[in-house]
Design a protein around this motif. Structure first.
Motif, PDB file in Angstrom:
ATOM      1  N   GLU A  51      -9.356 -10.718   4.604  1.00  0.00           N
ATOM      2  CA  GLU A  51      -9.337 -10.700   3.150  1.00  0.00           C
ATOM      3  C   GLU A  51     -10.633 -10.138   2.587  1.00  0.00           C
ATOM      4  N   ILE A  52     -10.551  -9.637   1.373  1.00  0.00           N
ATOM      5  CA  ILE A  52     -11.723  -9.132   0.674  1.00  0.00           C
ATOM      6  C   ILE A  52     -12.544 -10.316   0.175  1.00  0.00           C
ATOM      7  N   GLN A  53     -13.868 -10.239   0.363  1.00  0.00           N
ATOM      8  CA  GLN A  53     -14.778 -11.331   0.024  1.00  0.00           C
ATOM      9  C   GLN A  53     -15.685 -10.934  -1.140  1.00  0.00           C
ATOM     10  N   THR A  54     -16.293 -11.951  -1.754  1.00  0.00           N
ATOM     11  CA  THR A  54     -17.247 -11.681  -2.835  1.00  0.00           C
ATOM     12  C   THR A  54     -18.671 -11.545  -2.307  1.00  0.00           C
ATOM     13  N   ALA A  55     -19.038 -12.380  -1.344  1.00  0.00           N
ATOM     14  CA  ALA A  55     -20.403 -12.353  -0.806  1.00  0.00           C
ATOM     15  C   ALA A  55     -20.480 -11.433   0.402  1.00  0.00           C
ATOM     16  N   ARG A  56     -21.588 -10.739   0.516  1.00  0.00           N
ATOM     17  CA  ARG A  56     -21.770  -9.845   1.654  1.00  0.00           C
ATOM     18  C   ARG A  56     -21.819 -10.641   2.953  1.00  0.00           C
ATOM     19  N   ALA A  57     -21.225 -10.062   3.989  1.00  0.00           N
ATOM     20  CA  ALA A  57     -21.204 -10.714   5.301  1.00  0.00           C
ATOM     21  C   ALA A  57     -20.997  -9.654   6.361  1.00  0.00           C
ATOM     22  N   LEU A  99       4.685  -8.449  -3.738  1.00  0.00           N
ATOM     23  CA  LEU A  99       3.582  -8.645  -2.800  1.00  0.00           C
ATOM     24  C   LEU A  99       2.283  -8.757  -3.607  1.00  0.00           C
ATOM     25  N   GLU A 100       2.017  -9.944  -4.091  1.00  0.00           N
ATOM     26  CA  GLU A 100       0.868 -10.150  -4.974  1.00  0.00           C
ATOM     27  C   GLU A 100      -0.456 -10.161  -4.224  1.00  0.00           C
ATOM     28  N   ASP A 101      -0.416 -10.132  -2.894  1.00  0.00           N
ATOM     29  CA  ASP A 101      -1.648 -10.229  -2.105  1.00  0.00           C
ATOM     30  C   ASP A 101      -2.234  -8.875  -1.742  1.00  0.00           C
ATOM     31  N   ARG A 102      -1.703  -7.791  -2.301  1.00  0.00           N
ATOM     32  CA  ARG A 102      -2.202  -6.457  -1.935  1.00  0.00           C
ATOM     33  C   ARG A 102      -2.016  -5.484  -3.093  1.00  0.00           C
ATOM     34  N   GLY A 103      -2.527  -4.257  -2.896  1.00  0.00           N
ATOM     35  CA  GLY A 103      -2.401  -3.224  -3.925  1.00  0.00           C
ATOM     36  C   GLY A 103      -3.643  -3.047  -4.765  1.00  0.00           C
ATOM     37  N   ARG A 104      -4.595  -3.995  -4.671  1.00  0.00           N
ATOM     38  CA  ARG A 104      -5.855  -3.921  -5.419  1.00  0.00           C
ATOM     39  C   ARG A 104      -6.990  -4.350  -4.507  1.00  0.00           C
ATOM     40  N   ALA A 159     -11.277  -9.817  -4.645  1.00  0.00           N
ATOM     41  CA  ALA A 159     -11.569 -10.954  -3.768  1.00  0.00           C
ATOM     42  C   ALA A 159     -10.331 -11.823  -3.562  1.00  0.00           C
ATOM     43  N   GLY A 160     -10.108 -12.208  -2.307  1.00  0.00           N
ATOM     44  CA  GLY A 160      -8.996 -13.071  -1.965  1.00  0.00           C
ATOM     45  C   GLY A 160      -7.735 -12.344  -1.584  1.00  0.00           C
ATOM     46  N   LEU A 161      -7.676 -11.027  -1.844  1.00  0.00           N
ATOM     47  CA  LEU A 161      -6.496 -10.252  -1.474  1.00  0.00           C
ATOM     48  C   LEU A 161      -6.654  -9.706  -0.058  1.00  0.00           C
ATOM     49  N   ARG A 162      -5.544  -9.269   0.510  1.00  0.00           N
ATOM     50  CA  ARG A 162      -5.576  -8.668   1.843  1.00  0.00           C
ATOM     51  C   ARG A 162      -6.558  -7.505   1.880  1.00  0.00           C
ATOM     52  N   SER A 184      -5.731  -2.341   7.617  1.00  0.00           N
ATOM     53  CA  SER A 184      -4.607  -3.140   7.133  1.00  0.00           C
ATOM     54  C   SER A 184      -4.834  -4.591   7.543  1.00  0.00           C
ATOM     55  N   GLY A 185      -4.937  -5.477   6.562  1.00  0.00           N
ATOM     56  CA  GLY A 185      -5.220  -6.870   6.859  1.00  0.00           C
ATOM     57  C   GLY A 185      -6.542  -7.068   7.569  1.00  0.00           C
TER      58      GLY A 185
END
Length: 382
Positions: A31-37, A337-342, A345-348, A365-366
């Protein structure tokens, strides 16, 4: 399943609120995160965009059946097709398979092999593969068993087609290329001709059978659509059956009727790339200019969604965000599929990296690499 933990820096990132110049995008755990890692990768000079969600494509056929009779390793064909999908920035792919009287690669027997092959291959691939059944509505003898078959194949998306040449059949005339079509399906031409006449004769039985089938599939939460709507009346009929997706409407009238009712309109990206329909139907460019398009699909050519979106940007018809939405967020929303397309943060972590020439450099992908090639690979491997 190992997923990467990376921070991509220096690239232009297409966020939901616009392009972030020289930004950073982190993903971990798929998933996409907000904080760098994780490890930082410098992608200066590249663009990062949401992964392409392809709502309808049958280009996989060439991998599954490269020659007549060469259909023994269906799962291997699916894996080969997935490589092509990934190389074209597609992170979610709807594989559209016919279930048709046309036989051969479009016949019910081949459909069974394809859907079972997709089921077997899905755990082995990175791209999210979604099977779609394209059902020829005059196969009346198939109606009773179809819902259980769809459940067995794990097909979440059904589209209704009618490719019978009704005008010719009503006149008692053989359609063009009947002999070649029959032989391709493994039938005697006379048997094939009689089959077409018999199906046409039972045409009055089809609407009631369709009403029942659509209700059954709708109750099972199957996504329903129609193909090649020709008129507003066509769209109204299909909408009343619960088919709220209009694939490749042939006329502006049909597209306007769909849009006015809140139905989704899918157009072919090859239509955009070519500058018009190869069958002489409504121009996708005209429909897009009028706001009558919710998504562009590959149809028969997997490079076309990326090419179409970039052409729309270059032409000035849409900005990059609007054009890319037609191949990412738009189709994702149509399928729920609300978890993708953008890229949020929090999306695939579904994303594609383009080089300065607009070519695919890498696809994730994922949060997993599905494709990487050329100079960009050195930045990840160094």
């Amino acid at each position: 399943m190992t997923m990467l933990e990376l921070t991509l820096t220096g690239a232009d990132v297409l966020r939901p609120d616009g392009m972030e110049r020289g930004g950073a995008l982190t993903f971990a755990g798929g998933e996409i995160q907000t904080a760098r890692a994780g490890r930082a990768i410098d992608l200066s000079g590249y663009r990062i965009l949401p992964g392409i969600v392809d709502l309808h494509g049958d280009g996989f056929e060439r991998h599954l059946a490269p020659r007549r009779g060469a259909m023994k390793q269906m799962g291997e064909g699916v894996i080969a097709a997935e490589a092509e999908l990934a190389a074209n920035g597609i992170t979610t792919a709807v594989l559209a398979q016919f279930y048709s009287w046309e036989g051969g690669l479009r016949g019910p027997e081949f459909a069974d092999q394809v859907f079972e092959g997709i089921k077997a291959a899905r755990p082995r691939v990175v791209t999210d593969l979604i099977p779609q059944l394209r059902f020829e509505i005059h196969l009346l003898d198939a109606y009773d068993d179809l819902p259980s078959q769809i459940a067995q194949w794990q097909v979440p998306y059904v589209v209704f087609n009618d490719h019978l040449p009704h005008d010719r059949l009503a006149q008692g005339k053989k359609p063009p290329r009947l002999t070649g079509q029959a032989l391709k399906a493994g039938r005697n031409p006379d048997v094939h001709w009689q089959m077409l006449k018999d199906m046409h004769a039972r045409r009055p039985e089809v609407p009631a059978a369709l009403d029942k089938l659509a209700a059954t599939l709708g109750a099972a939460r199957i996504c329903l659509g129609s193909h090649d709507d020709h008129s507003a009346g066509d769209r109204i009929t299909w909408r009343n059956r619960g088919a709220r997706i209009s694939e490749f409407p042939e006329t502006m009238e049909a597209a306007e009727a769909a849009k006015a009712a809140g139905d989704a309109v899918i157009l072919g990206s090859p239509n955009v790339v070519r500058g018009g329909s190869h069958k002489g139907n409504a121009s996708a460019l005209d429909l897009i200019a009028m706001g009558l398009c919710d998504a562009l699909a590959s149809d028969y050519h997997y490079p076309s969604p990326r090419r179409a979106a970039l052409m729309l940007e270059r032409s000035g018809l849409l900005d990059l965000a609007g054009a890319w939405r037609l191949v990412s967020e738009g189709p994702a929303q149509i399928l729920g599929l609300e978890d993708r397309g953008r890229l949020a943060a929090g999306l695939r972590a579904d994303l594609v990296t383009l080089d300065a020439n607009g070519q695919i450099a890498a696809t994730f992908s994922g949060g997993r690499v599905s494709y990487m090639s050329g100079d960009v690979a050195a930045r990840f491997l160094t």
